[in-house]
Design an enzyme around this catalytic site. Structure first.
Site, mmCIF file in Angstrom:
data_model
loop_
_atom_site.group_PDB
_atom_site.id
_atom_site.type_symbol
_atom_site.label_atom_id
_atom_site.label_comp_id
_atom_site.label_asym_id
_atom_site.label_seq_id
_atom_site.Cartn_x
_atom_site.Cartn_y
_atom_site.Cartn_z
ATOM 1 N NE ARG A 109 -3.291 1.688 2.988
ATOM 2 C CZ ARG A 109 -4.005 2.773 2.392
ATOM 3 N NH1 ARG A 109 -4.432 2.593 1.498
ATOM 4 N NH2 ARG A 109 -3.782 3.714 3.269
ATOM 5 C CB CYS A 110 1.841 3.683 -2.180
ATOM 6 S SG CYS A 110 3.063 2.617 -2.414
ATOM 7 C CD1 TRP A 124 1.380 7.736 8.197
ATOM 8 C CD2 TRP A 124 -0.944 7.058 7.343
ATOM 9 N NE1 TRP A 124 1.174 6.235 8.250
ATOM 10 C CE2 TRP A 124 -0.312 5.730 7.965
ATOM 11 C CE3 TRP A 124 -2.129 7.052 7.027
ATOM 12 C CZ2 TRP A 124 -0.817 4.622 7.624
ATOM 13 C CZ3 TRP A 124 -2.781 5.667 6.746
ATOM 14 C CH2 TRP A 124 -1.954 4.564 7.231
ATOM 15 C CG ASP A 133 -10.888 7.036 12.714
ATOM 16 O OD1 ASP A 133 -11.218 6.384 13.472
ATOM 17 O OD2 ASP A 133 -11.020 7.273 11.545
ATOM 18 C CD GLU A 183 3.440 4.711 10.552
ATOM 19 O OE1 GLU A 183 2.436 4.177 10.182
ATOM 20 O OE2 GLU A 183 3.946 5.786 9.770
ATOM 21 C CB CYS A 230 -4.949 0.591 12.314
ATOM 22 S SG CYS A 230 -6.406 0.898 11.201
ATOM 23 C CG HIS A 276 -6.908 -4.942 5.982
ATOM 24 N ND1 HIS A 276 -7.021 -4.533 7.368
ATOM 25 C CD2 HIS A 276 -6.562 -4.176 5.418
ATOM 26 C CE1 HIS A 276 -6.937 -3.132 7.364
ATOM 27 N NE2 HIS A 276 -6.714 -2.825 6.029
ATOM 28 C CB CYS A 283 -10.033 -1.821 9.775
ATOM 29 S SG CYS A 283 -9.080 -0.203 9.221
HETATM 30 N N1 GLN Z 1 -12.501 5.641 9.920
HETATM 31 C C1 GLN Z 1 -11.609 5.329 8.929
HETATM 32 C C2 GLN Z 1 -12.383 4.162 8.010
HETATM 33 O O1 GLN Z 1 -13.183 3.805 8.537
HETATM 34 C C3 GLN Z 1 -10.401 4.391 9.785
HETATM 35 C C4 GLN Z 1 -9.593 4.073 8.656
HETATM 36 C C5 GLN Z 1 -8.173 3.339 9.177
HETATM 37 O O2 GLN Z 1 -8.002 2.898 10.335
HETATM 38 N N2 GLN Z 1 -7.433 3.129 8.609
HETATM 39 O O3 GLN Z 1 -11.989 4.151 6.814
HETATM 40 ZN ZN ZN Z 2 -8.382 1.124 11.068
#
Ligand code: GLN
Ligand code: ZN
Length: 585
Positions: free
Chosen positions: A360-361, A406, A444, A450, A489, A540, A572
């Protein structure tokens, strides 16, 4: 260039009773075979990446390192071996590296706080080459030659053979500035992407070769950039940050009181269900955004499409029987880029993609100036969603730490100050959502972990001491009955679980389906107060778990957690998944 034997073993996961040291003979044999082969092919240098050396090392780790390399290097032949470290300093193993027969040692002078002191204290072996990382490989700003030249001068007093390099590999920065047509010339003169960093190395080399570097045109031009301020804006945002007091970071009443008030107000059923925010970004959703960006549809048409999508999304959630609804996030390209685009102070590139995780980028926004919010961002869509249902609708925001982590951050102010600036902007958005009838707001912090420093001793002082307050700042002014959710996450949370609780959200949803619920044990051990929604399935993965499997998972959670605190949700957002994933009740 290969991953080094030590880092390989440090990052490996072992099953059963075997430990790293049980693999020493096999690893030594494999690396020795590579050296043999390189020798027979006539290779000059082999770089072995050993980033694990910049973490906290125990005596046992150092013994493992010594054992591996005294054996691997014992028959190294004519190929020269460079041990390359980065992302910090090598305070725990500096002397061990000097003592081993490496031909070169790569040291990071950008993130390595103690690198220069280590050199001063212990010197540098005359028969080794020092690969000095002096240009930041992780950020996109130009190097300040004045500082770097002073640094290289210091290093030259202590080591006789020096190679100039970047602090780490260039995979963390975009490829080139060359094809950026939308950045202004002013913006561009401050940046160096990967190719431009190579140019900087060449320029530094040529400046250093001169008798009086200060007179070099390359030098004076570079210094001019750093002597004048890039920014012309007034100090309104900085003053707002400076005026913050403890009260701005403290939500009242305390959690337990809020929990009771919210339970009475929302009257949700046991094990309330919700999702993490985004709904599948199907081809039509993307096409709508792209058409608007290109100018081929009007803003009105663009919005109408999103309104219709929201209506469908709310109807679908009502039909399924979800308790706390979301609007689906059809207007968002990415949880960070979207907010970057809506806030003042960020700038954007066309092509500056970098690897995020796996394949993923992302195209991180650049924090150019002070961050502020000139108008509400999410209120219109959230309020529209709310108008369609009697159930609570969750507003959906990205928190300041994740936005900053990010993005490419500024280097002229601290990460803390940038996080607080973004925090204030998101705080304004939270209060606008609340004022417009949104009673539940999710903020979020997907990648809060990270940027946690690699060394434990830096966790609080360099990161958590401002990252957690930046989140608290965002929600501290809401009413007791407004419920604040957050979401995190994939990452290991167990060791910062108390800090996560100290974010003082009312509910947190996170990944659990893949980590075998281990995190629930840490939650139990620390007396976590925040209500929790450990994801019941892995969004995922293409595999759709059966109803029974989900029930069993919930059963196990209920065995460990207070039912009053448990929420039911995926792990997620549903952004990357086909619409099928929603149909499980
Ligand atoms: N609220 C974001 C979504 O549902 C959270 C995305 C994430 O945690 N990567 O897409
Ligand atoms: Zn997430």
């Amino acid at each position: 260039m290969l991953t080094g034997a030590f880092t390989l073993l440090k990052l490996a996961k072992f099953t059963g009773t075997k430990k790293a040291k049980d693999f020493v003979p096999a690893v030594v044999e494999a690396y020795s075979a590579v050296l043999n082969q390189l020798n027979s092919l006539g290779a000059e240098w082999l770089q072995l990446d050993e980033p694990a050396l910049v973490t906290d090392l125990s005596a046992e780790d150092i013994a493992l390192f010594n054992e591996l390399y005294s054996r691997i290097l014992s028959a190294k032949g004519s190929v020269k071996v460079l041990v390359q470290t980065y992302f910090g300093d090598i305070r725990d193993c500096y002397q061990a590296l000097q003592a081993l027969p490496f031909d070169g040692i790569g040291i990071d002078f950008v993130e390595g706080k103690q690198s220069l002191d280590l050199l001063r204290q212990h010197g540098f072996a005359n028969d080794k080459v020092l690969f000095a990382g002096v240009i930041n490989g992780k950020n996109i700003w130009k190097n300040q030659y004045k500082q770097t030249i002073a640094l290289v001068r210091e290093i030259s007093k202590l080591a006789s053979q020096i190679v100039l390099g970047t602090s780490c590999s260039l995979l963390h920065v975009p490829y080139t500035l060359k094809h950026e047509t939308k950045l202004t010339a002013t913006n561009k003169q401050y940046f160096a992407f990967a190719e431009e960093k190579l140019q900087e190395l060449a320029e530094l080399k040529s400046i250093l070769a001169q008798a009086d570097p200060q007179t070099s045109a390359l030098y004076t031009e570079n210094e001019k950039l750093f002597n004048t301020s890039r920014l012309t804006n007034a100090n309104a945002v900085q003053n707002r940050v400076a005026a913050l007091t403890d009260a701005d970071f403290t939500r009242l009443p305390a959690f337990a009181d809020r929990e009771a008030i919210q339970k009475a107000k929302f009257n949700l059923p046991p094990l309330p269900t919700t999702t993490i925010g985004s709904f599948p970004q199907t081809a039509d959703v993307r096409a709508n955004r792209a058409a608007f960006k290109k100018g081929s549809i009007t803003e009105e048409q663009y919005k109408q499409f999103n309104f219709d999508k929201i209506a469908g999304c709310i109807a679908q959630q009502e039909e399924i029987g979800i308790d706390v609804l979301v609007h689906g996030g059809y207007e968002r390209n990415d949880m960070v880029e979207y907010f970057g685009e809506c806030l003042d102070g960020f700038i954007f590139t066309e092509n500056a993609w970098v690897q995020s995780y796996g394949t993923r980028c992302v195209k991180p926004p650049i924090v150019w100036g002070d961050i502020s919010r000139s108008k509400p961002i999410t209120v219109e869509y959230s309020a529209y969603a709310k108008s369609l249902t009697h159930k609570p609708v969750k507003g959906m925001l990205t928190g300041p730490v994740t936005i900053l982590n990010w993005s490419f951050p500024r280097e002229d102010i601290s990460l803390k100050d940038s996080a607080l600036q973004i925090g204030l902007a998101i705080r304004d958005e939270v209060l606008d959502l609340e004022a417009n009838g949104i009673e539940i707001i999710q903020i979020d912090e997907a990648v809060l972990r990270e940027k946690l420093p690699l060394r434990h001793s830096d966790w609080q002082s360099e990161y958590l001491s401002w990252a957690i307050p930046a989140f608290r700042l965002v929600h501290s002014a809401v009413k007791a009955e407004t419920q604040i959710h957050t979401h995190m996450c994939y990452s290991q949370f167990s060791d910062i679980i108390r800090d996560i609780d100290a974010m003082d959200a009312d509910v947190i949803t996170f990944e659990a389906s893949r980590s075998d619920l281990a995190i629930i044990d840490s939650i139990n051990e620390c007396g976590f107060q925040t209500e929790v929604g450990p994801g019941v399935y892995d969004i995922h993965s293409p595999r759709i778990p059966s109803v029974d499997e989900i029930k069993q998972g919930l059963g196990r959670m209920l065995g460990k957690l207070d039912a009053e605190k448990l929420w039911v949700n995926p792990d997620c957002g549903l952004k990357y998944n086909g619409p099928k994933r929603l149909t499980h009740k």
